[in-house]
Design a protein around this motif. Structure first.
Motif, PDB file in Angstrom:
ATOM      1  N   ARG A 114       0.912  -1.079  -0.072  1.00  0.00           N
ATOM      2  CA  ARG A 114       0.023  -0.086  -0.038  1.00  0.00           C
ATOM      3  C   ARG A 114       0.889   1.310  -0.109  1.00  0.00           C
ATOM      4  O   ARG A 114       0.561   2.296  -0.912  1.00  0.00           O
ATOM      5  CB  ARG A 114      -1.019  -0.131   1.380  1.00  0.00           C
ATOM      6  N   GLU A 153       1.859   2.215  -3.521  1.00  0.00           N
ATOM      7  CA  GLU A 153       1.061   2.687  -4.133  1.00  0.00           C
ATOM      8  C   GLU A 153       0.747   4.222  -4.009  1.00  0.00           C
ATOM      9  O   GLU A 153      -0.067   4.853  -4.748  1.00  0.00           O
ATOM     10  CB  GLU A 153      -0.211   1.778  -4.030  1.00  0.00           C
ATOM     11  N   ARG A 154       1.262   4.550  -2.986  1.00  0.00           N
ATOM     12  CA  ARG A 154       0.676   5.959  -2.654  1.00  0.00           C
ATOM     13  C   ARG A 154       1.728   6.888  -3.303  1.00  0.00           C
ATOM     14  O   ARG A 154       2.689   6.963  -3.704  1.00  0.00           O
ATOM     15  CB  ARG A 154       1.061   6.313  -1.022  1.00  0.00           C
TER      16      ARG A 154
END
Length: 60
Positions: A56, A59-60
């Motif tokens: 995650r 993906e930021r």
């Protein structure tokens, strides 16, 4: 103490913390890119969960 260590799982996924701990307006740390919830969860998270958090972050 040996009994404790033999039954205690040692996490193998290292923390992404870089020692720059500043939470932005979006509740994401500018140093490691984790949310406050992810930071709080990290110490008790399984390696599988830690890898999910790292994905995650990417993906930021």
């Amino acid at each position: 103490m040996d009994d404790f260590l033999s039954f205690t799982r040692v996490p193998t996924v290292a923390s992404p913390c870089v020692g720059i701990c500043r939470i932005g307006a979006d509740d994401v740390c500018t140093g490691c890119s984790r949310t406050l919830d992810e930071i709080a969860e990290w110490s008790m998270a399984s390696d599988e969960r830690r890898r999910a958090i790292l994905e995650r972050i990417a993906e930021r």
